[in-house]
Design an enzyme around this catalytic site. Sequence first.
Site, PDB file in Angstrom:
ATOM      1  CB  SER A 157      -0.869   0.181   1.251  1.00 59.10           C
ATOM      2  OG  SER A 157      -1.712   1.299   1.355  1.00 59.10           O
ATOM      3  CE1 TYR A 199      -4.262  -1.950   4.964  1.00 58.40           C
ATOM      4  CE2 TYR A 199      -3.643   0.116   4.322  1.00 58.40           C
ATOM      5  CZ  TYR A 199      -3.939  -1.165   3.916  1.00 58.40           C
ATOM      6  OH  TYR A 199      -4.156  -1.528   2.684  1.00 58.40           O
TER       7      TYR A 199
END
Length: 334
Positions: free
Chosen positions: A125, A150
Amino acid sequence: MILITGAAGFIGFHLSKQLLSNGQTVIGIDNMNDYYSVELKKDRLRLLNHSNFKFEQIDREDRNAITQLFEKYKPSIVIDLAAQAGVRYSLENPYAYINSNIVGFINILEACRHHQVEHLIYASSSSVYGANKKMPFSVEDNVDHPVSLYAATKKANELMAHTYSHLYGLPTTGLRFFTVYGPWGRPDMALFRFTKAILEGKPIEVYNNGNMQRDFTYIDDIVEGIIRLLDKTPSPDPEWEDKTPAPGRSHAPYKIYNIGNNQPVRLLDFITAIENKLGIKAHKNFLPMQPGDVPATYADVEDLMRDVGYKPNTSIAEGVGKFIDWYKSYYGNA
């Protein structure tokens, strides 16, 4: 045979659909959790009704189920897209991210190791760039300062993959996706939330008082990038220097790529594109920056262009337009 984890998810669905149309055989798995609408996931799966597609409801956290899956199908390529997504939710439920993104990923790595998988491609990501301010974000940059759990789990995935590339010669490719959007997208993403609220006459929440920039990347461009990398199996980089180690490549068969539009867009301009397509002015509720967010993202895609001759190029007006057309068709707002 290609195994796709998270096949009922946003990216996994679109990738599976394209691979099937290209004549590939796809095994899809998904745990069908209720982080967002299970019905939306089921509707995606209904569109994957194809003789070359097999689906099994399996959680990556279930080690035995993953082992049995690999023994049964013996995939040659694995594309690991399953994960607990979302930055803000990681502040509310951190254990979901450790269980899915860490435990689930080690199960995939171990299965790939023991079943002679030729190439593991996995979702990282743009969140891994964290507190970095140098723009555009490059895979050659240090990414040791995440600002959400995350992001930390995605950085951990890259480190875990490198370890398996080094120890076992498992070729791994990590893909740092930049704000993916498009038809069949996730309801927790900004485009989905904004469109829904505007159509319902409700105000939209605009964080950092609108002073955000995102490298919004259309789903078809993401899928094209992944497909071009399928056969681009990493090999050890002979120019990699251990005294000045480049983060995006290695002495092991390991590679990292950004897949982004290479063109950051102001959040207010993104909202304008939605307003223009809907023909409705949004009521904006301006709010401060949220914990875990970053003010801007911007992908350097030179490696992607050099290695596979491709960069995302869908304009915001075109991509937003296609999403809204789908949204109105799916939810009956036409």
